[in-house]
Design a protein around this motif. Structure first.
Motif, PDB file in Angstrom:
ATOM      1  N   ASP A 193       2.169  10.052 -18.345  1.00 61.62           N
ATOM      2  CA  ASP A 193       1.567   9.687 -17.048  1.00 61.62           C
ATOM      3  C   ASP A 193       2.535   8.906 -16.179  1.00 61.62           C
ATOM      4  O   ASP A 193       2.606   9.124 -14.966  1.00 61.62           O
ATOM      5  CB  ASP A 193       0.304   8.859 -17.293  1.00 61.62           C
ATOM      6  CG  ASP A 193      -0.806   9.679 -17.941  1.00 61.62           C
ATOM      7  OD1 ASP A 193      -0.744  10.914 -17.855  1.00 61.62           O
ATOM      8  OD2 ASP A 193      -1.715   9.075 -18.538  1.00 61.62           O
ATOM      9  N   ALA A 194       3.284   7.977 -16.820  1.00 65.84           N
ATOM     10  CA  ALA A 194       4.255   7.190 -16.058  1.00 65.84           C
ATOM     11  C   ALA A 194       5.324   8.090 -15.459  1.00 65.84           C
ATOM     12  O   ALA A 194       5.714   7.926 -14.286  1.00 65.84           O
ATOM     13  CB  ALA A 194       4.885   6.133 -16.961  1.00 65.84           C
ATOM     14  N   ARG A 199       7.654  10.528 -10.826  1.00 67.11           N
ATOM     15  CA  ARG A 199       8.262  11.746 -10.296  1.00 67.11           C
ATOM     16  C   ARG A 199       7.767  12.049  -8.873  1.00 67.11           C
ATOM     17  O   ARG A 199       8.526  12.524  -8.023  1.00 67.11           O
ATOM     18  CB  ARG A 199       7.944  12.925 -11.214  1.00 67.11           C
ATOM     19  CG  ARG A 199       8.716  14.194 -10.864  1.00 67.11           C
ATOM     20  CD  ARG A 199       8.293  15.358 -11.745  1.00 67.11           C
ATOM     21  NE  ARG A 199       8.509  15.067 -13.154  1.00 67.11           N
ATOM     22  CZ  ARG A 199       7.532  14.977 -14.041  1.00 67.11           C
ATOM     23  NH1 ARG A 199       6.268  15.137 -13.650  1.00 67.11           N
ATOM     24  NH2 ARG A 199       7.805  14.720 -15.305  1.00 67.11           N
ATOM     25  N   THR A 200       6.493  11.753  -8.608  1.00 65.17           N
ATOM     26  CA  THR A 200       5.916  12.091  -7.300  1.00 65.17           C
ATOM     27  C   THR A 200       6.604  11.359  -6.153  1.00 65.17           C
ATOM     28  O   THR A 200       7.090  12.016  -5.206  1.00 65.17           O
ATOM     29  CB  THR A 200       4.407  11.804  -7.306  1.00 65.17           C
ATOM     30  OG1 THR A 200       3.786  12.573  -8.336  1.00 65.17           O
ATOM     31  CG2 THR A 200       3.787  12.168  -5.964  1.00 65.17           C
ATOM     32  N   PRO A 201       6.691  10.018  -6.164  1.00 64.93           N
ATOM     33  CA  PRO A 201       7.395   9.356  -5.046  1.00 64.93           C
ATOM     34  C   PRO A 201       8.880   9.695  -5.002  1.00 64.93           C
ATOM     35  O   PRO A 201       9.465   9.780  -3.915  1.00 64.93           O
ATOM     36  CB  PRO A 201       7.174   7.866  -5.314  1.00 64.93           C
ATOM     37  CG  PRO A 201       6.822   7.762  -6.755  1.00 64.93           C
ATOM     38  CD  PRO A 201       6.111   9.029  -7.090  1.00 64.93           C
ATOM     39  N   ASN A 242       6.674  -2.271 -11.197  1.00 65.65           N
ATOM     40  CA  ASN A 242       6.231  -3.630 -11.538  1.00 65.65           C
ATOM     41  C   ASN A 242       4.985  -3.605 -12.423  1.00 65.65           C
ATOM     42  O   ASN A 242       4.863  -4.388 -13.367  1.00 65.65           O
ATOM     43  CB  ASN A 242       5.948  -4.421 -10.261  1.00 65.65           C
ATOM     44  CG  ASN A 242       7.217  -4.830  -9.534  1.00 65.65           C
ATOM     45  OD1 ASN A 242       8.277  -4.948 -10.159  1.00 65.65           O
ATOM     46  ND2 ASN A 242       7.129  -5.025  -8.232  1.00 65.65           N
ATOM     47  N   GLY A 243       4.070  -2.682 -12.106  1.00 65.87           N
ATOM     48  CA  GLY A 243       2.874  -2.551 -12.937  1.00 65.87           C
ATOM     49  C   GLY A 243       3.209  -2.099 -14.345  1.00 65.87           C
ATOM     50  O   GLY A 243       2.671  -2.626 -15.322  1.00 65.87           O
ATOM     51  N   LEU A 244       4.103  -1.121 -14.458  1.00 64.17           N
ATOM     52  CA  LEU A 244       4.520  -0.647 -15.774  1.00 64.17           C
ATOM     53  C   LEU A 244       5.206  -1.757 -16.567  1.00 64.17           C
ATOM     54  O   LEU A 244       4.976  -1.910 -17.768  1.00 64.17           O
ATOM     55  CB  LEU A 244       5.472   0.543 -15.630  1.00 64.17           C
ATOM     56  CG  LEU A 244       4.848   1.856 -15.141  1.00 64.17           C
ATOM     57  CD1 LEU A 244       5.945   2.880 -14.860  1.00 64.17           C
ATOM     58  CD2 LEU A 244       3.872   2.398 -16.163  1.00 64.17           C
ATOM     59  N   PHE A 355     -10.854   1.355 -16.416  1.00 68.04           N
ATOM     60  CA  PHE A 355      -9.860   0.393 -16.887  1.00 68.04           C
ATOM     61  C   PHE A 355      -8.739   1.061 -17.684  1.00 68.04           C
ATOM     62  O   PHE A 355      -7.815   0.389 -18.124  1.00 68.04           O
ATOM     63  CB  PHE A 355     -10.522  -0.693 -17.733  1.00 68.04           C
ATOM     64  CG  PHE A 355     -11.463  -1.577 -16.957  1.00 68.04           C
ATOM     65  CD1 PHE A 355     -10.973  -2.546 -16.092  1.00 68.04           C
ATOM     66  CD2 PHE A 355     -12.840  -1.413 -17.070  1.00 68.04           C
ATOM     67  CE1 PHE A 355     -11.833  -3.360 -15.369  1.00 68.04           C
ATOM     68  CE2 PHE A 355     -13.699  -2.221 -16.350  1.00 68.04           C
ATOM     69  CZ  PHE A 355     -13.199  -3.188 -15.484  1.00 68.04           C
ATOM     70  N   ASN A 356      -8.843   2.383 -17.892  1.00 70.38           N
ATOM     71  CA  ASN A 356      -7.771   3.108 -18.571  1.00 70.38           C
ATOM     72  C   ASN A 356      -6.547   3.212 -17.663  1.00 70.38           C
ATOM     73  O   ASN A 356      -6.671   3.343 -16.442  1.00 70.38           O
ATOM     74  CB  ASN A 356      -8.227   4.513 -18.962  1.00 70.38           C
ATOM     75  CG  ASN A 356      -9.313   4.490 -20.013  1.00 70.38           C
ATOM     76  OD1 ASN A 356      -9.575   3.452 -20.627  1.00 70.38           O
ATOM     77  ND2 ASN A 356      -9.959   5.619 -20.235  1.00 70.38           N
ATOM     78  N   ARG A 357      -5.383   3.180 -18.277  1.00 71.10           N
ATOM     79  CA  ARG A 357      -4.154   3.242 -17.499  1.00 71.10           C
ATOM     80  C   ARG A 357      -4.003   4.592 -16.806  1.00 71.10           C
ATOM     81  O   ARG A 357      -4.237   5.637 -17.410  1.00 71.10           O
ATOM     82  CB  ARG A 357      -2.952   2.985 -18.402  1.00 71.10           C
ATOM     83  CG  ARG A 357      -2.986   1.591 -19.002  1.00 71.10           C
ATOM     84  CD  ARG A 357      -1.870   1.348 -19.987  1.00 71.10           C
ATOM     85  NE  ARG A 357      -1.990   0.014 -20.581  1.00 71.10           N
ATOM     86  CZ  ARG A 357      -1.135  -0.498 -21.440  1.00 71.10           C
ATOM     87  NH1 ARG A 357      -0.093   0.214 -21.842  1.00 71.10           N
ATOM     88  NH2 ARG A 357      -1.319  -1.712 -21.913  1.00 71.10           N
TER      89      ARG A 357
END
Length: 412
Positions: A193-194, A199-201, A242-244, A355-357
């Motif tokens: 998922d990360a 990849r998108t941005p 930053n979130g990761l 609440f799932n990543r």
């Protein structure tokens, strides 16, 4: 990979169990042997001590040397032959004279003879006729049979126990690996998922940058849209990274929570002031309800981050004319913090997943771009303060996040 690990754990657990079982069986056998032979040994030692103290065989009548079921006495002459009692040539003891001859002196020995078992205690005596050997001996066939049956039981039981241990070890190893496998799957999903989110941005930035290179003489004003999109995606990428990083540190317990006393009601007022201009620009209202002064022990920076995440979500999903409300109350045992909005709401079947990543609610919200990490971080912050977070929602009516903190937190 997990099957190989399961087999290795099964082998290791089985070896440990079998070794413990062998030690236990050995202990049981030797303890039982000691108990069974105790009376036999005591009777042999009693006659031995009596003889050492001047008793038999010299003081015993001839008949006392007869071999019987109890402790008997054999006297060996200088030529290693039995001289007392006097035996016929076909007597069992006479036929097996060589096997009965003692090999140890002044200590108990076991003598197996043609399927029979004896225990004996012998000593040497100097006499006028030369050196004689006095042997106190007793048949222990019944005791030996009992020990043999016990050994068979322990052997069979150990074999069955070992098979059960292997089977149980295999099942237990499988159960032990369930959380490991689940964690591994979650990690793999997290990486996938990360990678997708990053990849998108990056793709957008690359495509817009390529467009800029195609027009090297164009002015900034002419390419303002492309530059704006690049800037927006860079901010989005920075927020995602930053979130990761935050979640990675929480997983490895590297994220510190520095707790200190502060006024939670004042923090809510500060948050409302920070968002009031943005809410006004978007034609929304943000209010605060904190009637009492609330002293809270926690990490002020993390609680601020928690509120920002919840208010950001509320702002995204509240339509024009909507209202976002923050409140803070206290009772005898808890401090209750809530963020409520009257936006589009969350479907009931998705409440347990938010609440799932990387999870984002339904496709209709895709216009509100986000990484899906905010609520995961929010949940960690609440748990780090020993609190509980729950959400209730009714589509197109309201959504309420309620957080309950204990007033007296346990030391971690």
């Amino acid at each position: 990979m997990f099957q190989k690990t399961r087999l290795q754990l099964t082998l290791l657990n089985s070896i440990v169990f079998i070794v413990l079982l062998a030690i236990l069986s050995r202990t049981i056998y030797f303890y039982t042997e000691d108990q069974i032979y105790r009376d036999v040994n005591d009777s042999l030692k009693k006659d031995y001590r009596s003889f050492i103290n001047g008793g038999m065989p010299g003081g015993r009548p001839q008949g006392e040397f007869l071999l019987g079921p109890g402790p008997s006495v054999i006297v060996w002459g200088p030529e290693d032959t039995i001289i007392e009692p006097r035996l016929s040539v076909d007597d069992f003891f006479k036929i097996n004279e060589a096997e009965f001859h003692p090999e140890k002196y002044d200590e108990i020995e076991e003598i197996p003879v043609n399927g029979y078992t004896y225990r004996a205690l012998s000593t040497k005596v100097d006499t006028d006729y030369g050196e004689l050997i006095v042997q106190f001996i007793r048949n222990v066939d019944s005791e030996k049979d009992m020990l043999d049956r016990l050994l068979l039981i322990l052997f069979v039981g150990g074999g069955i126990g070992s098979l059960v241990a292997v089977g149980a070890g295999y099942l237990l190893a499988g159960r032990a690996l369930i959380p490991v496998k689940r964690s591994w799957d979650q990690q793999q999903q997290f990486v996938s998922d990360a990678s997708h989110e990053i990849r998108t941005p990056l793709a957008v930035i690359q495509s817009r940058a390529d467009l800029l290179f195609q027009s090297p003489s164009a002015t900034i004003e002419e390419k303002a849209v492309d530059i704006s999109i690049i800037s927006k995606e860079v901010r989005r990428l920075n927020k995602l990274v930053n979130g990761l990083l935050t979640l990675t540190r929480t997983d490895s317990n590297q994220m510190e929570v520095k707790k200190a006393n502060f006024f939670l009601d004042e923090l809510l007022i500060d948050i409302v002031e920070q968002y009031s201009d943005i809410a006004s620009f978007q034609e929304k209202t943000i209010i605060c309800h904190a009637p009492d002064q609330v002293v809270f022990q926690g990490d002020k920076e993390r609680i601020h981050q928690l509120l920002v995440i919840l208010v950001d979500n509320a702002m995204k999903f509240t339509v024009e004319g909507g209202e976002i409300s923050l409140s803070c109350l206290k009772n005898a045992s808890s401090i209750i913090l809530s963020v409520e909005d009257n936006g589009i709401g969350i479907p009931q079947d998705e409440l347990a997943l938010i609440f799932n990543r990387f999870y984002q609610v339904e496709q209709s919200r895709s216009e509100n771009e986000g990484s899906g990490l905010g609520l995961s971080i929010a949940k960690w912050i609440v748990q780090a303060h020993q609190g509980n977070i729950k959400v209730t929602s009714e589509p197109n009516v309201c959504t309420r996040f309620e957080i309950t903190f204990p007033r007296n937190q346990k030391k971690m």
